[in-house]
Design an enzyme around this catalytic site. Structure first.
Site, mmCIF file in Angstrom:
data_model
loop_
_atom_site.group_PDB
_atom_site.id
_atom_site.type_symbol
_atom_site.label_atom_id
_atom_site.label_comp_id
_atom_site.label_asym_id
_atom_site.label_seq_id
_atom_site.Cartn_x
_atom_site.Cartn_y
_atom_site.Cartn_z
ATOM 1 N N ASP A 112 6.002 -5.271 5.612
ATOM 2 C CA ASP A 112 5.807 -6.368 4.650
ATOM 3 C C ASP A 112 7.096 -6.674 3.890
ATOM 4 O O ASP A 112 7.921 -5.792 3.663
ATOM 5 C CB ASP A 112 4.682 -5.977 3.680
ATOM 6 C CG ASP A 112 4.097 -7.175 2.954
ATOM 7 O OD1 ASP A 112 4.379 -8.327 3.358
ATOM 8 O OD2 ASP A 112 3.360 -6.963 1.979
ATOM 9 N N HIS A 116 11.684 -13.109 8.975
ATOM 10 C CA HIS A 116 10.943 -12.530 10.109
ATOM 11 C C HIS A 116 11.913 -12.130 11.225
ATOM 12 O O HIS A 116 11.749 -11.103 11.870
ATOM 13 C CB HIS A 116 9.921 -13.535 10.651
ATOM 14 C CG HIS A 116 8.825 -13.858 9.660
ATOM 15 N ND1 HIS A 116 8.156 -12.892 8.952
ATOM 16 C CD2 HIS A 116 8.284 -15.044 9.269
ATOM 17 C CE1 HIS A 116 7.249 -13.467 8.162
ATOM 18 N NE2 HIS A 116 7.311 -14.773 8.337
ATOM 19 N N LEU A 175 7.022 7.880 23.558
ATOM 20 C CA LEU A 175 6.464 7.318 22.313
ATOM 21 C C LEU A 175 5.444 6.244 22.664
ATOM 22 O O LEU A 175 5.730 5.356 23.468
ATOM 23 C CB LEU A 175 7.600 6.695 21.473
ATOM 24 C CG LEU A 175 7.175 5.951 20.203
ATOM 25 C CD1 LEU A 175 6.708 6.918 19.111
ATOM 26 C CD2 LEU A 175 8.330 5.092 19.660
HETATM 27 C C1 IPE Z 1 -0.116 -7.632 5.928
HETATM 28 O O1 IPE Z 1 0.820 -8.306 5.152
HETATM 29 C C2 IPE Z 1 -0.040 -8.078 7.349
HETATM 30 C C3 IPE Z 1 1.173 -7.690 8.076
HETATM 31 C C4 IPE Z 1 2.143 -6.954 7.623
HETATM 32 C C5 IPE Z 1 1.248 -8.162 9.425
HETATM 33 P P1 IPE Z 1 0.434 -9.613 4.338
HETATM 34 O O2 IPE Z 1 1.676 -10.031 3.635
HETATM 35 O O3 IPE Z 1 -0.211 -10.600 5.212
HETATM 36 O O4 IPE Z 1 -0.655 -9.052 3.311
HETATM 37 P P2 IPE Z 1 -1.113 -9.570 1.883
HETATM 38 O O5 IPE Z 1 -1.467 -11.023 2.034
HETATM 39 O O6 IPE Z 1 0.051 -9.391 0.959
HETATM 40 O O7 IPE Z 1 -2.251 -8.698 1.511
HETATM 41 C C1 IPE Z 2 5.445 -9.486 6.659
HETATM 42 O O1 IPE Z 2 6.199 -10.199 5.753
HETATM 43 C C2 IPE Z 2 5.321 -10.173 7.988
HETATM 44 C C3 IPE Z 2 3.992 -10.766 8.249
HETATM 45 C C4 IPE Z 2 2.961 -10.650 7.471
HETATM 46 C C5 IPE Z 2 3.840 -11.527 9.460
HETATM 47 P P1 IPE Z 2 5.597 -11.358 4.863
HETATM 48 O O2 IPE Z 2 5.759 -12.635 5.618
HETATM 49 O O3 IPE Z 2 4.223 -11.057 4.442
HETATM 50 O O4 IPE Z 2 6.584 -11.342 3.624
HETATM 51 P P2 IPE Z 2 6.214 -11.536 2.091
HETATM 52 O O5 IPE Z 2 5.119 -10.576 1.775
HETATM 53 O O6 IPE Z 2 5.789 -12.953 1.930
HETATM 54 O O7 IPE Z 2 7.479 -11.201 1.376
HETATM 55 MG MG MG Z 3 3.451 -10.083 2.838
#
Ligand code: IPE
Ligand code: IPE
Ligand code: MG
Length: 249
Positions: free
Chosen positions: A27, A44, A138
């Site tokens: 995240d 990303h 792995l």
């Molecule tokens: C969880 O992250 C999903 C992934 C890392 C793929 P999100 O960014 O979507 O989660 P919330 O919305 O903060 O709970």
């Molecule tokens: C995690 O990073 C990747 C996915 C959920 C696909 P985020 O896109 O949720 O990044 P933040 O949480 O908005 O910083």
């Molecule tokens: Mg996120």
């Protein structure tokens, strides 16, 4: 290898059991991009490189299973431009990494509602699973279009079908029978669950499997989470006292 990394790895090797299975909620890509005044897909893309470092870190440390939350069921609700950027990055990741992962003995599985993926992304997923099928060092589980509750509902449906067909009675539904119908039936539960970017929630990831996982919240945003950060998490894990409800002698 940088000094810090080598020191941490040496410490891991002398400090007891390494987690057999690490699960990571990757995240913070969006915030990483925003800090740089860049669009979210820039984060990303950078996060994709972290996956390579973390896989290598797991291979070095002797971790047997790595589960990565790459895209949740709920993430389909993001703007169409972000979703399509993520799908293109998935294809790019597979095109770039499949052969190297195979060479390194990594066996990739993809779990989730993959029917929702577009044609090229679905084909890429099939490709990485078949190319790496023989890997023995792995196990890398990629969770894409995945939701923990949906996984539990799917397991319940599979059990119900078996009961309906007379293969199982309701009394024979045990934890083991339930577990056998999860995506992760053939790997142990995660010992360590890492979430980056400081958020303290599960966001519907592996609800059944993390029952006794050690939780590690890192404030580092995913694109900055390299091997040293992974090794710090493993060192922290090695200092935990896992009691599983019992008392320590
Ligand atoms: C969880 O992250 C999903 C992934 C890392 C793929 P999100 O960014 O979507 O989660 P919330 O919305 O903060 O709970
Ligand atoms: C995690 O990073 C990747 C996915 C959920 C696909 P985020 O896109 O949720 O990044 P933040 O949480 O908005 O910083
Ligand atoms: Mg996120």
């Amino acid at each position: 290898m940088a000094d810090l990394e080598a020191d941490l790895l040496a410490r891991i090797r002398t400090h007891g059991a390494v987690p057999r299975h690490i699960a990571i909620i990757m995240d913070g890509n969006g915030r990483w991009a925003r800090e740089r005044h860049m669009p979210r897909p820039f984060g990303h893309r950078s996060g994709m490189k972290t996956v390579r470092s973390v896989v290598e870190g797991c291979l070095e440390a002797g971790v047997e299973w790595l589960s990565l939350f790459a895209f949740s069921q709920e993430n389909w609700q993001r703007p169409e431009t972000e979703v399509s950027a993520l799908m293109s990055l998935l294809e790019e990741f597979i095109a770039r990494e499949a052969d190297e992962l195979k060479r390194q003995g990594v066996r990739v599985r993809v779990h989730g509602d993959v029917h929702r993926l577009n044609g090229p992304a679905a084909a890429a997923v099939d490709r990485i699973v078949s190319v790496t099928a023989g890997g023995t060092r792995l196990g890398l589980n990629l969770f894409i279009s995945y939701g923990g509750r949906a996984e539990l509902v799917r397991a319940a449906q599979l059990l119900a079908r078996d009961v309906q067909a007379g293969r199982l009675t309701p009394d024979e539904i045990t934890e083991d029978e339930f577990r056998a119908r999860l995506f992760t039936a053939d790997c142990p539960d995660p010992d360590l669950l890492i979430r980056t970017s400081g958020e303290q929630r599960l966001s519907n990831f592996l609800l059944w499997q993390v029952a006794y996982a050690e939780l590690y919240i890192s404030s580092v945003l995913w694109p900055d989470f390299g091997r040293p950060a992974l090794y710090e998490a493993i060192c922290d894990f090695q200092r935990r006292d896992r009691r599983f409800g019992r008392v320590t002698p």
